[in-house]
Every structure is written in structure tokens, then in C-alpha cells.
Design a protein around this motif. Structure first.
Motif, mmCIF file in Angstrom:
data_model
loop_
_atom_site.group_PDB
_atom_site.id
_atom_site.type_symbol
_atom_site.label_atom_id
_atom_site.label_comp_id
_atom_site.label_asym_id
_atom_site.label_seq_id
_atom_site.Cartn_x
_atom_site.Cartn_y
_atom_site.Cartn_z
ATOM 1 N N ARG A 106 0.833 -1.209 0.000
ATOM 2 C CA ARG A 106 0.000 0.000 0.000
ATOM 3 C C ARG A 106 0.862 1.252 0.000
ATOM 4 N NH1 ARG A 106 -4.461 -1.742 4.611
ATOM 5 N NH2 ARG A 106 -5.758 -3.063 3.269
ATOM 6 N N TRP A 107 1.872 1.273 0.859
ATOM 7 C CA TRP A 107 2.736 2.452 0.920
ATOM 8 C C TRP A 107 3.454 2.658 -0.416
ATOM 9 C CZ3 TRP A 107 8.031 2.908 0.299
ATOM 10 C CH2 TRP A 107 8.565 4.157 0.620
ATOM 11 N N THR A 108 3.948 1.570 -0.997
ATOM 12 C CA THR A 108 4.689 1.684 -2.252
ATOM 13 C C THR A 108 3.804 2.219 -3.365
ATOM 14 O OG1 THR A 108 6.039 -0.211 -1.588
ATOM 15 C CG2 THR A 108 6.115 0.418 -3.903
ATOM 16 N N ARG A 109 2.590 1.727 -3.458
ATOM 17 C CA ARG A 109 1.692 2.158 -4.537
ATOM 18 C C ARG A 109 1.250 3.609 -4.347
ATOM 19 N NH1 ARG A 109 0.793 -2.012 -7.808
ATOM 20 N NH2 ARG A 109 0.776 -4.137 -6.968
ATOM 21 N N ARG A 110 1.253 4.080 -3.088
ATOM 22 C CA ARG A 110 0.891 5.483 -2.859
ATOM 23 C C ARG A 110 1.963 6.430 -3.365
ATOM 24 N NH1 ARG A 110 -1.156 4.077 2.315
ATOM 25 N NH2 ARG A 110 0.817 4.774 3.246
ATOM 26 N N VAL A 111 3.229 6.055 -3.216
ATOM 27 C CA VAL A 111 4.318 6.983 -3.545
ATOM 28 C C VAL A 111 4.930 6.708 -4.914
ATOM 29 C CG1 VAL A 111 4.849 7.267 -1.103
ATOM 30 C CG2 VAL A 111 6.081 5.536 -2.427
ATOM 31 N N MET A 112 4.612 5.557 -5.512
ATOM 32 C CA MET A 112 5.251 5.176 -6.769
ATOM 33 C C MET A 112 4.532 5.820 -7.957
ATOM 34 S SD MET A 112 7.858 3.247 -7.571
ATOM 35 C CE MET A 112 7.920 2.183 -6.136
ATOM 36 N N PRO A 113 5.256 6.406 -8.905
ATOM 37 C CA PRO A 113 4.617 6.911 -10.128
ATOM 38 C C PRO A 113 3.917 5.774 -10.878
ATOM 39 C CG PRO A 113 6.873 7.713 -9.945
ATOM 40 C CD PRO A 113 6.698 6.667 -8.886
ATOM 41 N N ASP A 114 2.807 6.086 -11.517
ATOM 42 C CA ASP A 114 2.024 5.063 -12.205
ATOM 43 C C ASP A 114 2.853 4.301 -13.237
ATOM 44 O OD1 ASP A 114 -0.099 5.814 -10.694
ATOM 45 O OD2 ASP A 114 -1.098 6.980 -12.276
ATOM 46 N N ALA A 115 3.739 4.975 -13.900
ATOM 47 C CA ALA A 115 4.523 4.340 -14.967
ATOM 48 C C ALA A 115 5.455 3.267 -14.414
ATOM 49 C CB ALA A 115 5.328 5.392 -15.722
ATOM 50 N N LEU A 116 5.852 3.399 -13.159
ATOM 51 C CA LEU A 116 6.790 2.443 -12.564
ATOM 52 C C LEU A 116 6.113 1.434 -11.637
ATOM 53 C CD1 LEU A 116 9.685 4.921 -11.632
ATOM 54 C CD2 LEU A 116 9.521 3.427 -13.651
ATOM 55 N N ASP A 117 4.836 1.650 -11.379
ATOM 56 C CA ASP A 117 4.130 0.840 -10.382
ATOM 57 C C ASP A 117 4.177 -0.644 -10.701
ATOM 58 O OD1 ASP A 117 1.877 0.936 -8.076
ATOM 59 O OD2 ASP A 117 1.289 -0.531 -9.606
ATOM 60 N N VAL A 118 3.931 -0.998 -11.953
ATOM 61 C CA VAL A 118 3.836 -2.404 -12.313
ATOM 62 C C VAL A 118 5.153 -3.140 -12.119
ATOM 63 C CG1 VAL A 118 4.410 -2.086 -14.753
ATOM 64 C CG2 VAL A 118 2.917 -3.982 -14.057
ATOM 65 N N LEU A 119 6.258 -2.439 -12.183
ATOM 66 C CA LEU A 119 7.560 -3.074 -12.018
ATOM 67 C C LEU A 119 8.073 -2.989 -10.580
ATOM 68 C CD1 LEU A 119 9.416 -1.806 -15.213
ATOM 69 C CD2 LEU A 119 8.489 -4.095 -14.825
ATOM 70 N N LEU A 120 7.981 -1.798 -9.995
ATOM 71 C CA LEU A 120 8.662 -1.561 -8.734
ATOM 72 C C LEU A 120 7.823 -1.939 -7.506
ATOM 73 C CD1 LEU A 120 10.591 1.771 -9.400
ATOM 74 C CD2 LEU A 120 11.375 -0.593 -9.570
ATOM 75 N N ALA A 121 6.511 -1.777 -7.575
ATOM 76 C CA ALA A 121 5.686 -2.087 -6.400
ATOM 77 C C ALA A 121 5.814 -3.552 -5.983
ATOM 78 C CB ALA A 121 4.224 -1.722 -6.658
ATOM 79 N N PRO A 122 5.696 -4.527 -6.901
ATOM 80 C CA PRO A 122 5.893 -5.925 -6.487
ATOM 81 C C PRO A 122 7.312 -6.188 -6.003
ATOM 82 C CG PRO A 122 4.752 -5.811 -8.600
ATOM 83 C CD PRO A 122 5.256 -4.430 -8.301
ATOM 84 N N MET A 123 8.305 -5.585 -6.671
ATOM 85 C CA MET A 123 9.690 -5.839 -6.284
ATOM 86 C C MET A 123 9.977 -5.312 -4.883
ATOM 87 S SD MET A 123 12.916 -4.328 -5.909
ATOM 88 C CE MET A 123 13.028 -2.891 -6.973
ATOM 89 N N VAL A 124 9.553 -4.074 -4.602
ATOM 90 C CA VAL A 124 9.785 -3.491 -3.281
ATOM 91 C C VAL A 124 9.053 -4.289 -2.207
ATOM 92 C CG1 VAL A 124 9.389 -1.456 -1.845
ATOM 93 C CG2 VAL A 124 10.225 -1.187 -4.188
ATOM 94 N N THR A 125 7.826 -4.708 -2.510
ATOM 95 C CA THR A 125 7.034 -5.473 -1.537
ATOM 96 C C THR A 125 7.734 -6.771 -1.170
ATOM 97 O OG1 THR A 125 4.964 -4.542 -2.388
ATOM 98 C CG2 THR A 125 4.810 -6.579 -1.115
ATOM 99 N N VAL A 126 8.148 -7.531 -2.170
ATOM 100 C CA VAL A 126 8.796 -8.822 -1.916
ATOM 101 C C VAL A 126 10.150 -8.633 -1.244
ATOM 102 C CG1 VAL A 126 9.780 -10.859 -3.023
ATOM 103 C CG2 VAL A 126 7.571 -9.982 -3.783
ATOM 104 N N LEU A 127 10.947 -7.639 -1.717
ATOM 105 C CA LEU A 127 12.295 -7.445 -1.185
ATOM 106 C C LEU A 127 12.266 -6.995 0.273
ATOM 107 C CD1 LEU A 127 15.354 -7.284 -1.571
ATOM 108 C CD2 LEU A 127 15.033 -4.930 -2.405
ATOM 109 N N VAL A 128 11.523 -5.939 0.556
ATOM 110 C CA VAL A 128 11.492 -5.397 1.918
ATOM 111 C C VAL A 128 10.905 -6.417 2.895
ATOM 112 C CG1 VAL A 128 10.488 -3.625 3.391
ATOM 113 C CG2 VAL A 128 11.406 -3.006 1.147
#
Length: 510
Positions: A252-274
Motif C-alpha cells: 500500500r505504501w509503495t503504490r501510494r508513492v510510486m509513479p504510475d509508470a513504474l508501479d507495475v515493475l517496482l511495487a511488487p519488487m519493493v514489496t517482496v524485497l522489503v
């Protein structure tokens, strides 16, 4: 023919809950069909209770119709098909309102319908008093584990059969295959817990499963945390639950701060990594210590608490069920099963149902002149023997008051017997959660084999039945209660016909 029967039950239920447009979700657990309703005032509860297949109803966060094990798994998909088929036509209205039936008349005596209404009021009052944040959280936790119960039961029974074959020395070539079948699900149960947790709390389910996979991956044995190397599966279901809850918040936090263009790539990665790093270097160790503590505490209670621990647990379980607080025990049972192979708490808690059955038999014996209440007991008793206690709780003992207390006395005495025998060295556990009553026998396990475990459990059941009966028969009624209850229902001073027993709800009070 069975499919037609279950389809007929679904067709009978649908209009009584307000029609397809009034239903926004359909699901089921071990014994109950759970309906999400838009407007509960459209439910004709009296007519619903009168259906032969319906053992009772529970108005909770979802509207729950008790159908019993087996039946519920067949009726629910039939109802779902009816709702789906009616979806295009249902947009015009939510169905006819309930209340078309004539109001019952005659208040000279109390019959089964009046007891059911009292039970419904008590249940609603209890629900209103206990709709606390803690209880709502427990419901959500229960929603994570309830879908896992069928697999737990299936694997538990296979494990029991495999243990018997191994002890007898039969079919030795089959034993490893059955061990793989029974243990496969338990080795990966954390993954399913992670998936359901993320789904329940509003995250992406597959990400919840992904972080839970980290906890069971064999490679974690190379990771060192708090000065110790981790073990695959360390922390069990509690570690997976905590990791998935954290994953939901990180996502939730990642998707709030992540730009839409990067969401599909970075939100899952940050979630799993952190979440994965926190799980490896914190959650797994902490959850492992908590899981070990739960196992040690259960073992200590049985070894040192004995009869007293069984008395308290068996006596308090019916009130916990009534308040919905028994849901807090589901993760504990699951942790014990994953850690020790069985939960020693469930056979003790199941004694509450035995006390309830004994209580119902005493009510049946005391109210010889009230055919309506006796017919309800005859209808609900088979389900009670198999561990489905809601019809007897909400239809008989709870609305009567004193018999509910004496039923708890029966459960306490049955639990004391199981606890005492466990303290003396013959402990009994259950390899799965869900069933109780007679349905728990195939899932019993213990250090001395199935026969000894079954004997201990049977001794507890017999004690619960007998104590619940005697306590209710001699102390469950005042003279005033008997004067009110032990009389024929108005307009029905004869004994019920044989066919009436299966359909007590069709009687009118007037």
C-alpha cells in the motif's frame, strides 16, 4: 438424485433470503453457508428455519445458514449457480420483502418457534455487545484459516491411516507414499496462509504467497539471524501470517508513492524485497520462538494442569463460541498441528459439544408435554452428535437460560476427564481442525496409538453426555420454567406425527 435434492434446497433457500439481487457473496466453511446480503430485512428467517435441510442460522458479519458437513459443500455451489444465472434479471429488484407469513398467535405456551426467536435475540444482543475491534480482527483471522480446513481434514485422515498401517506393519511399501500425501500440504501450509492473509486484508494475494514462500524455502538454512541459522519453515503459520500482513502494508505504501509508470515493475519488487528481508532477519526468528512457546505451553498445561485445565477449557468453550471468541484459537490449533502433528486442545474443547448433547437429552426428557421443543431436539440432535452445535445452542439451551449453564457443566466435566487422562500419560490430539463430536474419531492421534486415543476421547464424551444430562435434569429448570414450558403448544395437544420431527419449524404457535 442427490444433486436434485441439493439443487432443490438451494432453490428453496434463495427466495427466503431476498432473492438473487440481495446476495453479493456466497461462500461456505465446514458446516455453514455464508451469504453476504445487501438487506437483511428481506430475509424470512422463520420460513428459512422451517426448511428440513436447515439446521439453524447465525447472523454475524455474514448471514450464515447451518446445513451441516457434506451438505453445505453441495448446496453452496448450487445456490451460486442460481445467483449467477439470475444476475441479468435481478437488476430490477431485490426480491419480495419478508413478512408475508401470518403472524403467529397464542402466547399461552412456549414452543420451538418462540425459543428460536429468543435465541436469535440473544445472538443479536451478544453480537452487538461484542462487535469490538478485537472480535472483528478475530473474524478476519478466521477467514484466513477456515478455507484451509478441508485440506487439513483430508491430510489428517490420510496421516491417521498411514500411522495405523505403519504400527501394524501392513502395506509397508505404501507407507512412504501416504506420508508424502499427508505431509505435502502441511509442508507448504504457510504459502496458503500468506495468500489468504493478503487477500483478506486487501493486498495482492500472490505477493502474500510469495513472501510466505521465503519462510519455507530450503535455502534459508544458510541465513543467520540472532546468532543462529534459520530452519526452513521456522515460525510456521505465524511467521507467514506476519510476513503477509507486513507485505500488505508495504504494498500500500509503495503504490501510494510510486509513479504510475513504474508501479507495475517496482511495487511488487519493493514489496517482496522489503518484506522478505524483514521476514528473514526478524519475523521468522520471533515467530519461531512464539510457536515454540505455544507448543511448550500446551504440553505443560496437559502435563501439569490435567483435570483443572480440562475443566476450564471444556467449560468455557460454549460461551466462547457464543461470543465468537473461539476464532482466536484457530491459529493456535494450526500451529500445534504444524509443529507437533496434532492439537491436544481440540479434543478437550470438543467436550463442550458433549455437554450440549446431554443437556438437550435432559430437556427432551423433562418437557414430555411440549411436542414442538421435543421435535426440534430430535431434528437437531444428529447434527449435535457430529459436532454441529449451533441448532441446539441457539434453538434450545441458550434461550432457556439455565440449561446453557448446565451444558457448560457437562463440557467442563468431559474436559476434566480428557485432561486428567492426558496428565496420566495418555494424551490425545487431533490431526486437523473443524470436526468435533463423533466426527473427530478418524482424526485422533496419540503416543499410544489410535485405540488408546479413541478410548480417552470416548471416555470424555460419555462423561460430558452423562454430566450434561444429570445437571440439566436436576438443576436446569425451576418450577416456574416447567409450568411455562411443559405444556402442549396451543392448538397442538397431541404427540407429533413421525414426519413432523424432521420439520419442526413448520408448526405454528397459534
Amino acid at each position: 438424485m442427490p444433486d436434485e435434492k441439493h439443487r432443490g434446497t438451494a432453490e428453496a433457500i434463495l427466495p427466503l433470503v431476498g432473492g438473487p439481487a440481495n446476495i453479493h457473496s456466497v461462500a461456505h466453511c465446514m458446516t455453514r453457508m455464508r451469504l453476504g446480503l445487501n438487506d437483511r430485512s428481506l430475509v424470512d428467517e422463520d420460513a428459512l428455519r422451517a426448511l428440513p435441510a436447515v439446521l439453524g442460522v447465525v447472523a454475524d458479519d455474514t448471514y450464515q445458514i447451518v446445513l451441516g458437513p457434506g451438505t453445505v459443500a453441495r448446496v453452496t455451489p448450487e445456490l451460486q449457480r442460481l445467483v449467477d444465472a439470475s444476475a441479468p434479471r435481478a437488476a430490477g429488484g431485490a426480491g419480495e420483502p419478508a413478512g408475508s407469513r401470518e403472524p403467529a398467535g397464542g402466547e399461552a405456551a412456549v414452543d420451538a418457534g418462540e425459543l428460536a426467536r429468543r435465541g436469535a435475540r440473544l445472538r443479536a444482543q451478544a453480537g452487538a455487545r461484542n462487535a469490538t475491534p478485537v472480535r472483528l480482527l478475530l473474524r478476519r483471522v478466521a477467514n484466513i484459516f477456515v478455507p484451509l480446513i478441508p485440506a487439513l481434514i483430508g491430510c489428517g485422515i490420510v496421516a491417521g491411516v498411514n500411522g495405523a498401517l505403519a504400527n501394524l506393519g501392513w502395506a509397508t511399501g505404501l507407507v512412504p507414499a501416504l506420508a508424502a500425501i499427508s505431509s505435502g500440504f502441511m509442508s507448504l501450509i504457510a504459502v496458503f496462509v500468506g495468500y489468504n492473509t493478503a487477500k483478506e486484508f486487501g493486498g495482492t494475494p500472490i505477493l502474500g504467497a510469495a513472501v510466505a514462500c521465503v519462510t519455507v524455502y530450503a535455502g534459508v538454512a544458510k541465513v543467520e539471524a540472532f546468532g543462529h541459522h534459520l530452519a526452513p519453515g521456522q515460525g510456521g503459520v505465524l511467521g507467514a501470517l506476519g510476513a503477509a500482513l507486513l507485505a500488505v502494508q508495504v504494498e500500500r505504501w509503495t503504490r501510494r508513492v510510486m509513479p504510475d509508470a513504474l508501479d507495475v515493475l517496482l511495487a511488487p519488487m519493493v514489496t517482496v524485497l522489503v518484506t522478505g528481508l524483514v521476514a528473514l532477519f526478524g519475523l521468522m526468528f520471533v515467530a519461531g520462538e512464539v510457536s515454540t512457546g505455544i507448543g511448550d505451553l500446551a504440553t505443560w498445561l496437559l502435563a501439569h494442569g490435567g483435570a483443572l485445565a480440562g475443566l476450564v477449557l471444556g467449560g468455557m468453550f460454549l460461551p466462547l463460541v457464543m461470543l465468537g471468541l473461539h476464532q482466536a484459537l484457530i491459529p493456535i490449533h494450526t500451529t500445534l498441528i504444524a509443529q507437533q502433528g496434532s492439537t491436544v486442545l481440540l479434543p478437550i474443547l470438543a467436550m463442550a459439544g458433549a455437554g450440549q448433547v446431554g443437556c438437550a437429552l435432559a430437556v427432551y426428557a423433562r418437557l414430555r408435554r411440549n411436542p414442538s421443543i421435543r421435535a426440534t431436539i430430535r431434528s437437531a440432535l444428529p447434527a449435535g452428535l457430529l459436532g454441529v452445535g449451533e441448532p441446539l445452542i441457539y434453538g434450545v439451551s441458550l434461550p432457556l437460560g439455565r440449561p446453557f449453564v448446565t451444558a457448560c457443566v457437562g463440557g467442563a466435566c468431559g474436559g476434566a476427564v480428557v485432561g486428567l487422562l492426558g496428565q496420566l500419560g495418555t494424551a490425545v490430539g487431533s490431526t486437523a481442525i473443524g470436526p468435533s463430536g463423533w466426527a473427530l474419531f478418524p482424526l485422533l492421534a496419540g503416543p499410544h496409538g489410535f485405540a488408546a486415543s479413541a478410548a480417552v476421547y470416548a471416555a470424555g464424551l460419555v462423561t460430558g453426555y452423562a454430566t450434561g444430562f444429570l445437571a440439566t435434569y436436576f438443576f436446569g429448570f425451576t418450577r416456574g420454567m416447567l409450568a411455562e414450558l411443559d405444556v402442549p403448544a396451543p392448538g397442538n395437544d397431541r404427540s407429533p406425527a413421525p414426519g413432523d420431527a424432521a420439520d419442526p419449524g413448520r408448526r405454528s404457535t397459534g
